[in-house]
Design an enzyme around this catalytic site. Structure first.
Site, PDB file in Angstrom:
ATOM      1  N   ARG A 233      33.315  43.950 -99.655  1.00  0.00           N
ATOM      2  CA  ARG A 233      33.873  44.518 -98.425  1.00  0.00           C
ATOM      3  C   ARG A 233      32.925  44.187 -97.279  1.00  0.00           C
ATOM      4  NH1 ARG A 233      38.111  44.941-100.725  1.00  0.00           N
ATOM      5  NH2 ARG A 233      39.278  46.832-101.217  1.00  0.00           N
ATOM      6  N   GLU A 262      37.578  43.943 -89.651  1.00  0.00           N
ATOM      7  CA  GLU A 262      38.718  43.026 -89.795  1.00  0.00           C
ATOM      8  C   GLU A 262      39.905  43.497 -88.950  1.00  0.00           C
ATOM      9  OE1 GLU A 262      39.441  42.828 -94.022  1.00  0.00           O
ATOM     10  OE2 GLU A 262      37.394  42.180 -94.423  1.00  0.00           O
ATOM     11  N   HIS A 280      40.045  37.491 -95.661  1.00  0.00           N
ATOM     12  CA  HIS A 280      40.212  38.488 -96.731  1.00  0.00           C
ATOM     13  C   HIS A 280      41.387  38.129 -97.651  1.00  0.00           C
ATOM     14  CE1 HIS A 280      39.447  42.977 -97.868  1.00  0.00           C
ATOM     15  NE2 HIS A 280      39.760  42.245 -98.921  1.00  0.00           N
TER      16      HIS A 280
END
Length: 314
Positions: A233, A262, A280
């Site tokens: 993450r 993000e 991602h």
């Protein structure tokens, strides 16, 4: 299944999942509501499940706003967007999608290592821009035989290790405790691990303890020849420190699938050729996303049919 069961989808994540949920439940799309406050006021009583993912889940505020909430089914393995303590406290069940995405994420980690070390993306641009005619591309770095250090030797960390072993990479790792049944070298601190590997992979869960587990000290230990791979993450890494280390040449390179804010990515990274940036996509294959969606639905159906959950967390 009674079609009247209200399910709240936190954000867009999979068209297939959306369609399948629509067939079985009364589906509410949270992102499509002009006013979330207004929406919750009108529909809170009818929502019994939330479907979330790595972007949006169920925080304390949302859980408190839904008095009839019984289950949160996450379209992800990571649970950092769900307030697990709040769920435990209120007897709300939580499920995720473990195992099914392990191979894709581990494949991508290896892909990032190769892409960074062999400059695959830069080579591709070099050919497309017609620069090959002006001379050969500069020499790059070998991947086989490099020492790979893994933070978090869980399902994904082990899968990365297994793949890296096929490239004759010695494996070292850091985790909260020594893992039995493995002959990989254990390090009791991340700094120590970073000092003793060429490539450092972040593969642990995001918890308050692992936030910024890769800080300036770790980055400096990895050094100007080291490469950081993050398939965990974004908040695992202190992003401003990572940016300055890359810009200043204190870190050799990076392969990043995740970022702190993000979809915002620090623009200072865009001009660097020793990094590979992905949006991602760790588990984003057609095959895996379908299995993940089926697992989300399977957990919801099991819950409402009073059957054992397929992948319970809480």
């Amino acid at each position: 299944m009674e079609a009247a069961i209200g399910v709240l989808m936190a954000c867009p994540m999979s068209l297939y999942l959306e369609q399948e949920l629509d067939k079985r439940f009364k589906l509410f799309r949270f992102w499509a509501q002009p006013s979330r406050q207004e929406f919750l006021k009108n529909h809170a009583e009818s929502i019994r499940a939330v479907v979330g993912n790595a972007t949006a889940g169920a925080d304390a505020e949302l859980i408190d706003a839904l008095p009839k909430l019984e289950i949160v089914s996450s379209f992800s393995v990571g649970l950092d967007k769900i307030d697990l303590n709040k769920c435990k406290e209120k007897g709300i069940r939580v499920t995720n999608t473990p195992d099914v995405l392990t191979e894709d994420v581990a494949d991508l980690a290896i892909g990032l290592m190769l892409a960074v070390l062999r400059r695959i993306c830069e080579c591709d641009k070099y050919v497309r821009k017609g620069m090959w005619k002006t001379g050969n591309f500069k020499l790059t770095n070998k991947f086989s035989g490099k020492t790979v250090g893994i933070i978090g030797l869980g399902r994904i960390g082990l899968a990365v290790a297994k793949r890296a072993e096929a490239f004759d990479c010695p494996i070292r790792y850091y985790s909260r405790s020594v893992k039995p049944n493995t002959n990989y070298k254990y390090h009791s601190s991340v700094v120590d691990l970073a000092s003793n590997c060429d490539i450092l992979v972040v593969a642990c869960a995001l918890t308050p303890e692992t936030r910024h587990i890769v800080n300036r000290e770790v980055i400096d230990a990895l050094g100007p020849k080291g490469v950081l791979i993050n398939i965990g993450r974004g908040p695992h890494v202190d992003e401003p420190e990572l940016v300055s280390a890359l810009v200043e040449g204190r870190l050799g390179g990076a392969g990043l699938d995740v970022f702190e804010q993000e979809p915002e990515v620090p623009e200072q990274l865009f001009g660097l050729d020793n990094i590979v940036l992905l949006p991602h996509v760790g588990s984003a294959t057609v095959e895996t996303r379908e299995v993940m969606a089926d697992l989300v639905i399977g957990n919801l159906e099991a819950h409402f049919l009073k059957k054992p959950l397929l992948t319970p967390v809480v």
